[in-house]
Design a protein around this motif. Sequence first.
Motif, short mmCIF file in Angstrom:
data_model
loop_
_atom_site.label_atom_id
_atom_site.label_comp_id
_atom_site.label_asym_id
_atom_site.label_seq_id
_atom_site.Cartn_x
_atom_site.Cartn_y
_atom_site.Cartn_z
N GLU A 88 0.83 -1.22 0.00
CA GLU A 88 0.00 0.00 0.00
C GLU A 88 0.86 1.26 0.00
OE1 GLU A 88 -3.83 -2.03 2.23
OE2 GLU A 88 -2.64 -0.54 3.32
N LEU A 89 1.97 1.20 0.70
CA LEU A 89 2.88 2.35 0.73
C LEU A 89 3.40 2.66 -0.67
CD1 LEU A 89 4.46 4.31 2.67
CD2 LEU A 89 6.28 2.60 2.69
N ASP A 90 3.73 1.60 -1.40
CA ASP A 90 4.18 1.79 -2.79
C ASP A 90 3.05 2.39 -3.63
OD1 ASP A 90 5.99 1.07 -5.21
OD2 ASP A 90 4.04 0.19 -5.67
N GLY A 91 1.87 1.77 -3.54
CA GLY A 91 0.68 2.35 -4.16
C GLY A 91 0.53 2.16 -5.66
N ARG A 97 7.04 2.41 -7.80
CA ARG A 97 7.46 3.63 -7.10
C ARG A 97 8.63 3.33 -6.15
NH1 ARG A 97 6.78 7.10 -2.96
NH2 ARG A 97 5.60 5.68 -1.64
N LEU A 98 8.42 2.40 -5.23
CA LEU A 98 9.49 2.09 -4.28
C LEU A 98 10.45 1.02 -4.83
CD1 LEU A 98 7.37 2.00 -1.00
CD2 LEU A 98 8.92 3.82 -1.75
N GLY A 99 9.96 0.24 -5.79
CA GLY A 99 10.78 -0.83 -6.37
C GLY A 99 10.43 -2.18 -5.75
N ALA A 100 10.10 -3.17 -6.61
CA ALA A 100 9.82 -4.51 -6.10
C ALA A 100 11.05 -5.09 -5.42
CB ALA A 100 9.38 -5.42 -7.25
N ASN A 101 12.24 -4.67 -5.88
CA ASN A 101 13.47 -5.18 -5.26
C ASN A 101 13.61 -4.68 -3.82
OD1 ASN A 101 13.71 -2.72 -6.67
ND2 ASN A 101 15.83 -3.06 -7.32
N ALA A 102 13.28 -3.40 -3.58
CA ALA A 102 13.36 -2.86 -2.21
C ALA A 102 12.32 -3.54 -1.32
CB ALA A 102 13.14 -1.35 -2.23
N ILE A 103 11.10 -3.68 -1.84
CA ILE A 103 10.00 -4.25 -1.04
C ILE A 103 10.28 -5.72 -0.72
CG2 ILE A 103 7.54 -4.87 -1.11
CD1 ILE A 103 7.12 -2.25 -2.71
N LEU A 104 10.72 -6.48 -1.73
CA LEU A 104 10.94 -7.91 -1.49
C LEU A 104 12.09 -8.15 -0.49
CD1 LEU A 104 10.19 -10.86 -2.14
CD2 LEU A 104 11.97 -10.81 -3.90
#
Length: 401
Positions: A88-91, A97-104
């Motif tokens: 949700e933060l990425d949105g 926006r934040l990057g799937a790499n950062a989130i994962l």
Amino acid sequence: MRIDALTARSIPDTRGRPTIEVTLQGSTLKATASVPSGKSTGSHEAFELRDEDGGVQTAVAHANGEIAQTIVGRQFDTLDELDTLLIELDGTPNKSRLGANAILAVSIAAQRLAAQLEGIPLWRAIATRAGTTPSAPRLYVNVMNGGVHADFRLPFQEYILVVEGATSEALPIAREVFAKLGEKLGNAPMGDEGGYAPTFATLEEPFDLLAPLVAEHSHTSIAIDAAASEFYKDGVYTLLSKAYSPDELTTVYRELTERFPIHSIEDPFSEDAARDFTRLTAAIGNPSTSLGAGKVLIVGDDLTVTNPSRIASAANTKEINAVLIKPNQIGSVKEAIEAVRATYAAGFVAIASHRSGETDDTFIADFAYGIGAHGIKAGGLGQKERLEKYERLLEIEQEAR
Ligand code: PEP
Ligand code: MG
């Protein structure tokens, strides 16, 4: 679970390209995770955030900045709650926006930290979260690389030795076959995934070489990842400078499966050629997953990109009977587990997979074992980062006793 600190940094992967590593602290414990990176990526994958120069400094800054500000000091009742917050933060629909790499990286580190805080092995924590029955996956050991992983020295991207059974029994067989193949090939270079990268003049030769080695052992077979999107253009598939229509390529696969002990074919057609997948699966796909003459698993990778809705749609139209699960195609552990659920709901088998650019993170071994995957693609035996996954599977076998 409470997260007390987050630090992220850039580290090199096996190709020397930057990727992101995240360390989380909770109570007195720390857990680190790093994410891999693909080369033959599907266009429907989650977004890997890269800087103009190929680096991941923006992704690292997002993790150290916005993500840390949001999750540090906060109590989470479940890991799904944490992953949902990150999504949700990425949105955006694809984590651009934040990057799937950062989130994962954060999502995996959190899963690892939670298992440590609970004092249980990571694979068990994953199984509990997913509601799956853990078991040893077949080893899908990459023995020869082609396609974009080896400058198209071979037409298909991966020629794989499949070995069934406990890892402690399967791995010595894989080592023996890998060594014997190496002797036969002489000084073949290594491809991206730590398998040999020889060249041959015909489509059959790699199989002619591998089949007798496979025949020396029971419970062994061959798999390929054609990664066909990479040799497809304007309705034509080009293999060894020869053009094939989808129907002609179907005939190639059918003849190969009739001649050689082929267990599975991944991405036989380009990622949007759903109807060709359906036809091939009807012709040679084996719904029972047991080996039979000319009957094989048809595996979706670029086709399904670990996306639960793409898996459900592929199931509806019977495009495949097996799904490759790569957590970084979707970008969170929560959604990777949802992809596994969609796979099992369709009656398909799951094959957990590394990426062609890897790190020393062995999460995929725990994930494969925890979800009771049919197989694990962890690469060839000629690269340290791949061997670490197999070593982790051996450790898991001990932990599970
Ligand atoms: C694959 O295509 O299955 C693979 C592992 O390669 P990449 O990581 O380059 O997508
Ligand atoms: Mg693939």
